[in-house]
Write an enzyme that holds these catalytic residues in place. Structure first.
Site, PDB file in Angstrom:
ATOM      1  N   CYS A  95      13.656  11.907   2.345  1.00 51.97           N
ATOM      2  CA  CYS A  95      13.157  12.272   3.677  1.00 51.97           C
ATOM      3  C   CYS A  95      14.238  12.333   4.764  1.00 51.97           C
ATOM      4  O   CYS A  95      14.202  13.254   5.599  1.00 51.97           O
ATOM      5  CB  CYS A  95      11.987  11.380   4.096  1.00 51.97           C
ATOM      6  SG  CYS A  95      12.084   9.664   3.608  1.00 51.97           S
ATOM      7  N   ARG A 106      17.471   3.629  -6.906  1.00 47.68           N
ATOM      8  CA  ARG A 106      17.121   2.330  -6.332  1.00 47.68           C
ATOM      9  C   ARG A 106      17.422   1.249  -7.351  1.00 47.68           C
ATOM     10  O   ARG A 106      17.101   1.401  -8.527  1.00 47.68           O
ATOM     11  CB  ARG A 106      15.640   2.289  -5.933  1.00 47.68           C
ATOM     12  CG  ARG A 106      15.285   3.349  -4.898  1.00 47.68           C
ATOM     13  CD  ARG A 106      13.825   3.365  -4.559  1.00 47.68           C
ATOM     14  NE  ARG A 106      13.479   4.588  -3.836  1.00 47.68           N
ATOM     15  CZ  ARG A 106      12.238   4.958  -3.552  1.00 47.68           C
ATOM     16  NH1 ARG A 106      11.221   4.202  -3.930  1.00 47.68           N
ATOM     17  NH2 ARG A 106      12.004   6.085  -2.914  1.00 47.68           N
ATOM     18  N   GLN A 163      11.842  12.696  -7.662  1.00 49.01           N
ATOM     19  CA  GLN A 163      10.569  12.810  -6.944  1.00 49.01           C
ATOM     20  C   GLN A 163      10.235  14.279  -6.689  1.00 49.01           C
ATOM     21  O   GLN A 163      11.114  15.079  -6.378  1.00 49.01           O
ATOM     22  CB  GLN A 163      10.644  12.079  -5.603  1.00 49.01           C
ATOM     23  CG  GLN A 163      10.750  10.574  -5.715  1.00 49.01           C
ATOM     24  CD  GLN A 163      10.817   9.922  -4.344  1.00 49.01           C
ATOM     25  OE1 GLN A 163      11.631  10.298  -3.508  1.00 49.01           O
ATOM     26  NE2 GLN A 163       9.952   8.960  -4.105  1.00 49.01           N
ATOM     27  N   ASP A 177       9.237  15.753  -4.170  1.00 45.40           N
ATOM     28  CA  ASP A 177       9.118  15.401  -2.762  1.00 45.40           C
ATOM     29  C   ASP A 177       8.925  16.634  -1.894  1.00 45.40           C
ATOM     30  O   ASP A 177       9.480  17.698  -2.176  1.00 45.40           O
ATOM     31  CB  ASP A 177      10.395  14.696  -2.325  1.00 45.40           C
ATOM     32  CG  ASP A 177      10.130  13.401  -1.585  1.00 45.40           C
ATOM     33  OD1 ASP A 177       8.980  13.205  -1.169  1.00 45.40           O
ATOM     34  OD2 ASP A 177      11.059  12.607  -1.430  1.00 45.40           O
ATOM     35  N   HIS A 186       8.216  17.541   2.575  1.00 47.22           N
ATOM     36  CA  HIS A 186       7.980  17.038   3.931  1.00 47.22           C
ATOM     37  C   HIS A 186       7.542  18.203   4.808  1.00 47.22           C
ATOM     38  O   HIS A 186       8.183  19.256   4.817  1.00 47.22           O
ATOM     39  CB  HIS A 186       9.240  16.369   4.472  1.00 47.22           C
ATOM     40  CG  HIS A 186       9.639  15.181   3.661  1.00 47.22           C
ATOM     41  ND1 HIS A 186      10.527  15.264   2.621  1.00 47.22           N
ATOM     42  CD2 HIS A 186       9.208  13.892   3.700  1.00 47.22           C
ATOM     43  CE1 HIS A 186      10.651  14.071   2.058  1.00 47.22           C
ATOM     44  NE2 HIS A 186       9.865  13.229   2.688  1.00 47.22           N
ATOM     45  N   LYS A 217      -0.581   5.742   4.659  1.00 46.80           N
ATOM     46  CA  LYS A 217      -0.592   6.728   3.578  1.00 46.80           C
ATOM     47  C   LYS A 217      -1.935   6.751   2.864  1.00 46.80           C
ATOM     48  O   LYS A 217      -2.741   5.821   2.981  1.00 46.80           O
ATOM     49  CB  LYS A 217       0.527   6.436   2.582  1.00 46.80           C
ATOM     50  CG  LYS A 217       0.512   5.017   2.025  1.00 46.80           C
ATOM     51  CD  LYS A 217       1.698   4.772   1.104  1.00 46.80           C
ATOM     52  CE  LYS A 217       1.671   3.352   0.545  1.00 46.80           C
ATOM     53  NZ  LYS A 217       2.615   3.139  -0.559  1.00 46.80           N
ATOM     54  N   HIS A 246       4.781  13.212   4.570  1.00 45.54           N
ATOM     55  CA  HIS A 246       5.489  13.033   3.304  1.00 45.54           C
ATOM     56  C   HIS A 246       4.451  13.204   2.185  1.00 45.54           C
ATOM     57  O   HIS A 246       3.344  12.669   2.288  1.00 45.54           O
ATOM     58  CB  HIS A 246       6.078  11.628   3.172  1.00 45.54           C
ATOM     59  CG  HIS A 246       6.932  11.176   4.308  1.00 45.54           C
ATOM     60  ND1 HIS A 246       8.256  10.823   4.147  1.00 45.54           N
ATOM     61  CD2 HIS A 246       6.654  10.968   5.624  1.00 45.54           C
ATOM     62  CE1 HIS A 246       8.753  10.429   5.304  1.00 45.54           C
ATOM     63  NE2 HIS A 246       7.799  10.508   6.220  1.00 45.54           N
TER      64      HIS A 246
END
Length: 644
Positions: free
Chosen positions: A335, A364, A382, A384, A386, A470, A516
């Site tokens: 992000c 991570r 991910q 992902d 946005h 979320k 997100h």
């Protein structure tokens, strides 16, 4: 007199000091026999806790999640007593209920516990349970608590962090334990127990602390339920994604590469590519633009986003460069990079919404003891995206993302799911960033969208991300296990931190709202759960090899290649087993590889220009033409792959 409000809205009047169990008996003696826990005014209480004021009461049985939590929390106490009696030198630490069962972390000193010891622990637990000992809460001063545990540094550390006047113990039988409460009435309700496994666990989750032994167990009010659960576990072993991933040649791990860093084999890489293309097609229809960002970023990027303050100490350490004041981090999130992509241009209200999507790999640091196949890794990709939008666009954009998530679930066979609205915990404001008013607007927007879409959802306090609330989707797999898959988040805070703006119709600058979203979550975890849900029998549109061609002998290899070409021209994924093996062995191994269809080719098939088709599982479809077979494949795909 006090007034007690029940979940159905009815209000009953009782004498002061009435207990939840008394209230249950006033409803029905039969119902009361099944009540094992209670909640009064939002706080878990014992069934014998005196109620001294007006309030709302919820009574729980084994059939409620809260009832199971109390049951398994109480069982953890019984496990601790059994360990204390069998291993007098053991030092107890903590033992909570978990989603399925409970555990207790123990310092066994010189002793070791392995599978051969499980039966003796189980027998001791059942012996204690049959005593029907009441669980009784009592308060203690800090000095009393410390004196009780003067030889246990773990309990002492816990007590040192508590305030005098807030310390309570739970007693049952000859055993006592530091505890906040939430128990079943007595041990006799526990009828069946099973010690499931032992594992290493660092004290308080810190690998710098002593390593303890974590003893996992589960318990039930009926032996029949334990038997059914163990049968489910056996089925789960067969579906273990680590086992299936190896058998189906999808992925592997290497100690030389590093723990938690999966290596995707050709079949697995092809599977991932099809999943990505499936979502890319849907995203393109929905107006997303694909972007690509690097695997590292300057430390300052994640300081700005807030990720470094929240996760920096527990993540991979900064990467130094030859320049003294320059540090980079392995990317923990996509992000912040997408915020900077948005910031690379000036936008007007006419340009919004902007929807950026990326299959971005992030890193991570997970402790080695927490790594597990593809479900807990250190590097993962991910799906992902946005969305940057105006406030008046938020509702539609959020609902459109819900539709996308439901499309993904439907096409991959995840039909049984609920939704969870994860909001902040007002009692712990330090866990979150940003203005409370914006949080309230974001939370309400999610609740409104979930309601309008007719989702079956619950609200969970304290489960929000640090930057925004979320909507999480909780999927039940084929074995009835719940997994969190897919998430959508509303964020007012990162646009503020990155100074994102757009020019409104009033010619003034305004802040966009950021959504997100990740329907898969991570490719690694999604593939793992899909493997276990399907048992490796992927939907036909997704599976790496839709059919395998098996020739009876080398004489029919030429015709086998002709069939292969015809199928490939019809966009059907097929391969020929050229090995010089018996047809029986080829069929057995094709079954193990879970190929949906097998094509058998011999003399008759070649003469009649047809193929003999066998389905996975043994059903024989007979001799048909290649064209007919192609129609069967396409019809089945059309039934599973939903339209978007």
């Amino acid at each position: 007199m006090i007034h007690i409000t029940l979940p159905d809205g009815s209000v009953r009047t009782f004498d002061q000091n009435v207990t939840p169990m008394d209230v249950a008996k006033s409803i029905s003696e039969g119902f009361a026999r099944n009540v094992i826990s209670a909640n009064f005014n939002g706080t878990t209480v014992e069934t014998v806790t005196p109620l001294t004021k007006d309030g709302s009461l919820i009574l729980y049985t084994w059939n409620n999640t809260e009832g199971k939590t109390a049951f398994w929390h109480s069982s953890a106490h019984v496990l601790a007593q059994a360990i204390e009696e069998l291993y007098p030198n053991a030092k107890l630490t903590i033992g909570p209920a978990i989603e399925n069962g409970f555990y207790y972390d123990v310092d066994f000193g010189e002793a070791t516990v392995s599978e051969k010891d499980f039966k003796s622990i189980e027998n001791k637990m059942i012996e204690i349970a049959r005593g029907k000992h009441d669980f009784k809460m009592r308060s203690a001063t800090k000095a009393e608590a410390l004196s009780l545990y003067e030889s246990n540094p773990y309990k002492t550390e816990l007590i040192e962090n508590l305030e005098d006047g807030t310390i309570t113990f739970c007693d049952h039988s000859t055993f006592t334990d530091l505890c906040r409460g939430g128990h079943i009435p007595n041990t006799g309700i526990i009828k069946a127990v099973k010690i499931l496994s032992v594992a290493g666990a660092y004290w308080r989750g810190n690998e710098k602390n002593p390593q303890l032994t974590r003893v996992y167990g589960i318990s039930f009010p009926k032996q029949k339920e334990l038997t059914e659960y163990l049968e489910m576990l056996e089925e789960a072993k067969k579906r273990d994604h680590r086992k299936l991933g190896k058998e189906l040649e999808l992925f592997t791990f290497s100690k030389k590469v590093g723990q938690g860093l999966p290596l995707w084999l050709p079949k697995g890489a092809a599977l991932r590519e099809r999943l990505e293309n499936f979502l890319k097609i849907a995203q393109k229809k929905a107006g997303y633009e694909m972007v690509v960002t690097p695997h590292i970023g300057q430390k300052e990027l994640y300081v700005t986003s807030g990720h470094y303050a929240k996760y920096g100490e527990d993540s991979f350490q900064p990467i130094k460069t030859p320049k003294d004041d320059e540090e980079f981090l392995l990317k923990p999130m996509n992000c912040p990079h997408h915020c900077e992509i948005y910031n690379s241009s000036q936008w007007s209200y006419k340009d919004l919404p902007k929807r950026y999507a990326e299959f971005g790999t992030v890193y991570r640091y997970e402790q080695s003891g927490e790594l597990h196949g593809l479900t807990r890794v250190r590097g993962f990709t991910q799906d992902d995206a946005h969305i940057f939008c105006m406030p008046e666009q938020l509702d539609k954009e959020f609902k459109d993302v819900i539709d996308l998530v439901l499309y993904v679930f439907g096409s991959l066979g995840f039909e049984n799911f609920t939704a969870q609205v994860s909001v902040r915990d007002p009692e712990n404001p330090d866990k979150y960033i940003g203005d409370v008013a914006n949080w309230e607007k974001a939370e309400q927007a999610i609740i409104n969208a979930a309601t309008d879409k007719g989702l079956d959802f619950v609200i969970e306090t304290g489960e929000a991300a640090f930057y925004g609330p979320k909507l999480d989707f909780m999927v039940k797999d084929a074995l009835g296990r719940r997994w969190q898959l897919g998430t959508i988040q509303v964020d007012y805070n990162l646009p503020e931190r990155f100074d994102l703006t757009y020019k409104g119709s009033d010619n003034e600058l305004h802040r966009p709202i950021m959504i997100h979203r990740a329907p898969f979550g991570s490719m690694e975890r999604f593939v793992a759960l899909l493997l276990e849900h399907t048992g490796g029998n992927f939907p036909l549109w997704l599976i790496p090899v839709q059919t395998i061609i098996l020739s009876i002998s080398e004489k029919y290899e030429k015709y086998s290649e002709k069939v292969l070409n015809l199928l490939e021209n019809d966009e059907i994924r097929a391969l020929v087993d050229h090995r010089n093996e018996t047809i029986g062995k080829k069929i057995r191994e094709a079954e193990m590889q879970k190929h949906p269809y097998m094509i058998i080719i011999g003399e008759q098939e070649e003469q009649e220009n047809k193929i003999s088709v066998r389905q996975h599982g043994g059903e024989d479809l007979g001799m048909i033409s290649v064209e007919e077979f192609s129609k069967i494949i396409k019809k089945e795909i059309s039934k599973t792959l939903k339209s978007f």
